[in-house]
Design a protein around this motif. Structure first.
Motif, mmCIF file in Angstrom:
data_model
loop_
_atom_site.group_PDB
_atom_site.id
_atom_site.type_symbol
_atom_site.label_atom_id
_atom_site.label_comp_id
_atom_site.label_asym_id
_atom_site.label_seq_id
_atom_site.Cartn_x
_atom_site.Cartn_y
_atom_site.Cartn_z
ATOM 1 N N GLY A 36 0.819 -1.171 0.018
ATOM 2 C CA GLY A 36 0.048 0.135 -0.131
ATOM 3 C C GLY A 36 0.880 1.129 -0.090
ATOM 4 O O GLY A 36 2.304 1.026 0.000
ATOM 5 N N LEU A 37 0.406 2.438 0.158
ATOM 6 C CA LEU A 37 0.967 3.506 -0.003
ATOM 7 C C LEU A 37 1.694 3.787 1.531
ATOM 8 O O LEU A 37 0.973 3.842 2.251
ATOM 9 N N ILE A 38 3.125 3.973 1.304
ATOM 10 C CA ILE A 38 3.406 4.046 2.706
ATOM 11 C C ILE A 38 4.745 5.123 2.532
ATOM 12 O O ILE A 38 5.366 5.454 1.398
ATOM 13 N N GLY A 39 5.034 5.843 3.695
ATOM 14 C CA GLY A 39 6.129 6.549 3.907
ATOM 15 C C GLY A 39 6.275 8.108 3.463
ATOM 16 O O GLY A 39 5.819 8.368 2.164
ATOM 17 N N LYS A 40 6.735 8.848 4.470
ATOM 18 C CA LYS A 40 6.745 10.487 3.893
ATOM 19 C C LYS A 40 8.307 10.840 4.391
ATOM 20 O O LYS A 40 8.381 12.137 4.761
ATOM 21 N N ASP A 41 9.131 9.812 4.436
ATOM 22 C CA ASP A 41 10.665 10.284 4.769
ATOM 23 C C ASP A 41 11.212 11.126 4.220
ATOM 24 O O ASP A 41 12.119 12.035 4.721
ATOM 25 N N ASN A 42 11.022 11.441 2.826
ATOM 26 C CA ASN A 42 11.678 12.303 1.927
ATOM 27 C C ASN A 42 13.360 12.211 1.972
ATOM 28 O O ASN A 42 13.785 13.264 1.876
ATOM 29 N N SER A 43 13.823 11.172 2.323
ATOM 30 C CA SER A 43 15.286 10.827 2.667
ATOM 31 C C SER A 43 16.034 10.841 1.293
ATOM 32 O O SER A 43 17.163 11.323 1.118
ATOM 33 N N ILE A 44 15.423 10.588 0.257
ATOM 34 C CA ILE A 44 16.011 10.692 -1.289
ATOM 35 C C ILE A 44 16.424 11.999 -1.469
ATOM 36 O O ILE A 44 17.645 12.208 -1.780
ATOM 37 N N ALA A 45 15.619 12.895 -1.233
ATOM 38 C CA ALA A 45 15.856 14.407 -1.652
ATOM 39 C C ALA A 45 16.587 15.094 -0.621
ATOM 40 O O ALA A 45 17.474 16.001 -1.036
ATOM 41 N N ARG A 46 16.802 14.470 0.730
ATOM 42 C CA ARG A 46 17.459 15.215 1.660
ATOM 43 C C ARG A 46 18.629 14.462 2.205
ATOM 44 O O ARG A 46 19.129 14.675 3.342
ATOM 45 N N HIS A 47 19.163 13.355 1.354
ATOM 46 C CA HIS A 47 20.588 12.932 1.476
ATOM 47 C C HIS A 47 20.484 12.235 2.818
ATOM 48 O O HIS A 47 21.632 12.284 3.439
ATOM 49 N N GLY A 48 19.435 11.231 3.059
ATOM 50 C CA GLY A 48 19.347 11.005 4.284
ATOM 51 C C GLY A 48 19.808 9.605 4.552
ATOM 52 O O GLY A 48 20.188 9.078 5.694
ATOM 53 N N ILE A 49 20.066 8.588 3.461
ATOM 54 C CA ILE A 49 20.414 7.187 3.562
ATOM 55 C C ILE A 49 19.551 6.203 4.310
ATOM 56 O O ILE A 49 19.391 5.222 4.245
ATOM 57 N N HIS A 50 18.548 7.104 5.115
ATOM 58 C CA HIS A 50 17.714 6.109 5.841
ATOM 59 C C HIS A 50 16.474 6.967 6.571
ATOM 60 O O HIS A 50 16.875 8.238 6.735
ATOM 61 N N GLY A 51 15.518 6.543 6.605
ATOM 62 C CA GLY A 51 14.491 7.336 7.373
ATOM 63 C C GLY A 51 13.594 6.530 8.588
ATOM 64 O O GLY A 51 14.521 5.997 9.308
ATOM 65 N N LEU A 52 12.468 6.005 8.531
ATOM 66 C CA LEU A 52 11.945 5.139 9.290
ATOM 67 C C LEU A 52 11.950 3.749 8.683
ATOM 68 O O LEU A 52 11.893 3.307 7.682
ATOM 69 N N TYR A 53 12.325 2.843 9.634
ATOM 70 C CA TYR A 53 12.526 1.424 9.368
ATOM 71 C C TYR A 53 11.311 0.673 9.224
ATOM 72 O O TYR A 53 10.384 0.645 10.039
ATOM 73 N N ARG A 54 11.136 -0.249 8.267
ATOM 74 C CA ARG A 54 10.146 -0.809 8.042
ATOM 75 C C ARG A 54 10.310 -2.301 7.738
ATOM 76 O O ARG A 54 11.434 -2.648 7.085
ATOM 77 N N PRO A 92 10.492 13.127 -8.793
ATOM 78 C CA PRO A 92 11.605 12.398 -8.713
ATOM 79 C C PRO A 92 11.833 11.843 -7.418
ATOM 80 O O PRO A 92 12.929 11.023 -7.365
ATOM 81 N N PHE A 93 11.402 12.170 -6.351
ATOM 82 C CA PHE A 93 11.832 12.156 -5.032
ATOM 83 C C PHE A 93 11.023 10.790 -4.266
ATOM 84 O O PHE A 93 11.498 10.567 -2.976
ATOM 85 N N GLN A 94 10.124 10.207 -5.117
ATOM 86 C CA GLN A 94 9.566 9.149 -4.591
ATOM 87 C C GLN A 94 10.355 7.768 -4.586
ATOM 88 O O GLN A 94 11.224 7.831 -5.575
ATOM 89 N N GLY A 95 10.179 7.106 -3.682
ATOM 90 C CA GLY A 95 11.066 5.774 -3.881
ATOM 91 C C GLY A 95 11.257 5.258 -2.638
ATOM 92 O O GLY A 95 10.739 5.422 -1.578
ATOM 93 N N ILE A 96 12.187 3.986 -2.685
ATOM 94 C CA ILE A 96 12.542 3.101 -1.381
ATOM 95 C C ILE A 96 13.800 2.989 -1.531
ATOM 96 O O ILE A 96 14.466 2.822 -2.438
ATOM 97 N N MET A 97 14.387 3.163 -0.111
ATOM 98 C CA MET A 97 15.767 2.591 0.117
ATOM 99 C C MET A 97 15.641 1.109 0.863
ATOM 100 O O MET A 97 14.838 1.056 2.174
ATOM 101 N N TYR A 98 16.224 0.302 0.334
ATOM 102 C CA TYR A 98 16.126 -1.045 0.959
ATOM 103 C C TYR A 98 17.288 -1.167 2.017
ATOM 104 O O TYR A 98 18.537 -0.512 1.770
ATOM 105 N N ASP A 99 17.072 -1.792 2.961
ATOM 106 C CA ASP A 99 18.198 -2.129 4.068
ATOM 107 C C ASP A 99 18.651 -3.461 3.957
ATOM 108 O O ASP A 99 19.823 -3.493 3.697
#
Length: 648
Positions: free
Chosen positions: A577-595, A623-630
């Motif tokens: 489903g629709l998840i996440g509002k971390d915005n870590s891609i645009a904000r150079h964060g490499i991680h946000g909330l863990y799921r 362009p800022f939507q997406g997923i970072m995998y752990d």
């Protein structure tokens, strides 16, 4: 100790604290820091700014019906001033703002008491604040609160926040047109004609200087003439929201220095506390220490100032909890308790015996589900890191409260929670003994991608476009902080999306750090992407269930769909489903909330020989939507006779 005691001067419109080392001026009764005199500099703060825009507490609040993280920005101005402590050893000042129903809709429904403390012989001053919402008051959301200092742009040009994160910074004028050109969002600016020519072509973005709470003990600015440092030291994270790996802003172009106590950065609305009508609440933010220093060493004075600031940070940490705050809402050491123990990990597919949870993050936070601490934003949290043998000690925990004990262990997926609520009383010293975490596991590891550490840093982070470089992060372990890396994906994969071959591919080279969207031709339209994981199975038990474990480091307005061996299947095997509002891609964060998602894969969906898992990020509006995998792991069925662990 300095022979000079602390002096207090009170006038109609200003209050001055002076201990012979520095002189701090505040507006009366607002409690805005308007001047800091030190080291023959008349004012470390920016005198060209209005007085209300120099040193101040602020917050952002919104109505309970609002969504998102935007609200009303409020520089907190006291309406009443009082002297709490006045002696040669200590001055403590209080600037209060009291709420009443006539202010509904105009001001946040909080009583706020801002405190400023100066001690004899101290090269700096402290600040903390008490926020209180009474039971009968209306509901509201508190989106952010912090303390901010705007320093002299003529003097302070060099910023430092870590041994390997410090540099001469652009000037604020460099960010403005025509010297600066806005990029994909307002915070990111390309310096096209900066005052200092060597900065031309660099990107400035305050989010490049974000930092995990656990690593953000001291940061600030330095000037060279005279050699002077201005530092914000946060001796404890107990009053910050979101736990040790919550990221916040630190220092950025302005020159600006912040102590952020509560924010939705790298998390979104999940970390916006929402207070209901009839919900009493009180919290102390701080104290933090505003430290100033100087040096007469001519060789590398900036390094001397930085080393001194780190030393002072250690002194402040060792002095926590402070004994001097006069507010009864700040508990002294004797009013707190301690919890210790040992955390072990048992994974039967690694070995029969428990092993020490080396380096585990162990903390106390309000009762909740496992992992709920990372979204907790109203109360206090207390964290430590276990030693190599798994032993931990959490000290100086607020008493008269109930907590759960939580933990997560680098190298293992998921979250641990000790199920019995722990009540902390004054002076208690609780030894939990040996605690055993059994991470999620159904069967043997058939293959895995990445390292379970809640970060995407181990994956392939590309070099930035040469047009968008911050020189600080060239040949730097944090190269993910460069601007525009999301655009590099389409350049690396111009025609087809990423395909990863288990046993052949190398995740540090072949797994892009973020599953981002793809721009369609030259339009402003984007689409989701589908990545493939190809793997071989020699034998398949058609009647058993396999397990796909997907640990996500960050998500932004994403939908993760899983299909097995049929990319065109109308219904995915799994959808987040629709998840996440971390915005870590645009904000150079490499991680946000863990799921963590655990997907049952029927053996009937698999074949002997070549198999493919299709991972689709289905949303594509920016362009800022997406997923970072752990970390990704594929497990065989529990009855599998093979327990061989293949590292991929």
């Amino acid at each position: 100790m300095s022979p000079i005691g602390v002096q207090l001067y009170v006038q109609d419109r200003l209050v001055v604290m002076d201990n012979g080392i520095l002189r701090v001026t505040l507006s009366n009764p607002e409690g805005i820091v308007t001047g800091i005199q030190y080291n023959d500099i008349d004012n470390l703060l920016e005198v060209l700014n209005e007085e209300v825009n120099r040193g101040y507490w602020d917050l952002v609040w919104s109505s309970p019906s609002s969504t998102g993280t935007n609200g009303i920005f409020d520089v907190i101005k006291g309406t009443n001033f009082s002297v709490i402590v006045e002696s040669e050893d200590q001055v403590e000042l209080s600037f209060t703002r009291t709420w009443d129903p006539s202010l509904e809709g105009k001001l946040v429904p909080l009583n706020i008491d801002k405190r400023f403390v100066m001690l004899r012989g101290s090269s700096g001053f402290y600040s903390y604040a008490i926020y209180e919402h009474l039971k009968e008051w209306p509901a509201f959301n508190l989106d952010e609160t912090r303390i901010a200092f705007k320093l002299s742009k003529e003097k302070f040009h060099y910023m430092a926040m870590a041994d390997n994160r410090q540099r001469y910074m652009p000037l604020p004028d460099d960010r403005l047109p025509p010297r600066g050109q806005p990029l994909g969002y307002p915070e990111a600016v390309l310096l096209v004609n900066p005052i200092e020519p060597e900065l031309k072509g660099e990107v400035d973005d305050k989010y490049q200087y974000s930092c995990d709470n656990k690593d953000s003990g001291v940061h600030g600015w330095m000037c060279t003439d005279p050699a002077t440092g201005f530092w914000l030291i946060t001796p404890s994270n107990e009053f910050r929201s979101g736990g040790p790996v919550k990221q916040n802003l630190t220092s950025h172009v302005g020159p600006t220095t912040l102590a952020v106590f509560l924010s939705a950065h790298y998390s979104g609305e999940d970390l916006v506390p929402k207070f209901q009508t009839g919900e009493p609440w009180k919290k102390v933010f701080g104290p933090v220490f505003i430290h100033v220093n100087s040096t007469f060493v001519e060789e590398d004075p900036l390094q001397q100032l930085w080393e001194d600031a780190k030393m002072q940070m250690m002194i402040e940490v060792q002095s926590w909890p402070y004994s001097f705050p006069a507010s009864e809402d700040f508990p002294s050491s004797y009013q707190r308790g301690n919890v210790s123990g040992r955390l072990l990990v048992r994974d039967r597919y690694i070995g029969d015996d428990s092993i020490s949870a080396a380096g585990a993050y162990v903390g106390l936070a309000p009762p909740g589900d496992p992992g709920s601490w990372q979204r907790e934003c109203k109360d206090y949290q207390f964290w430590t890191q276990a030693n190599d043998d798994g032993y931990f000690s959490i000290n100086d925990i607020h008493g008269h409260r109930n907590y759960n004990l939580y933990a997560w262990v680098p190298g293992f997926i998921g979250d641990y929670r000790y199920d019995v609520v722990i009540n902390i009383t004054e002076g208690c010293d609780i030894n939990m003994g040996d605690l055993v975490y059994e991470p999620a596991r159904d069967g043997p590891t058939l293959w895995e991608i990445g390292i379970p550490d809640r970060s995407a840093a181990e994956f392939y982070v590309p070099d930035p476009n040469p047009k968008y470089i911050n020189k600080l992060f060239v040949n730097h372990p944090d190269k993910f902080r460069q601007y525009g890396l999301w655009e590099r994906y389409a350049e690396l994969y111009p025609d087809k999306d990423l395909v990863y071959n288990v046993g052949v591919s190398d995740y540090s080279k072949d797994w892009f750090f973020a599953q981002v969207t793809r721009k369609i031709d030259n339009s402003k339209t984007y689409q989701g992407t589908t990545w493939q994981i190809k793997f071989k199975l020699d034998n398949v038990n058609k009647n058993s269930t396999y397990k796909l474990r997907l640990a996500l480091a960050s998500t932004t307005l994403s939908e993760l769909q899983v299909r097995i061996n049929d990319e065109k299947a109308n219904r995915p095997l799994f959808s987040s489903g629709l998840i996440g509002k971390d915005n870590s891609i645009a904000r150079h964060g490499i991680h946000g909330l863990y799921r963590l998602y655990n997907v049952d894969v029927p053996g009937a969906r698999l074949v002997e020989g070549d198999n493919t898992i299709f991972l689709t990020q289905a949303r594509g509006n920016s362009p800022f939507q997406g997923i970072m995998y752990d970390y990704i792991r594929f497990e065989g069925p529990p009855s599998s006779s093979s327990s061989k662990k293949n590292n991929v």
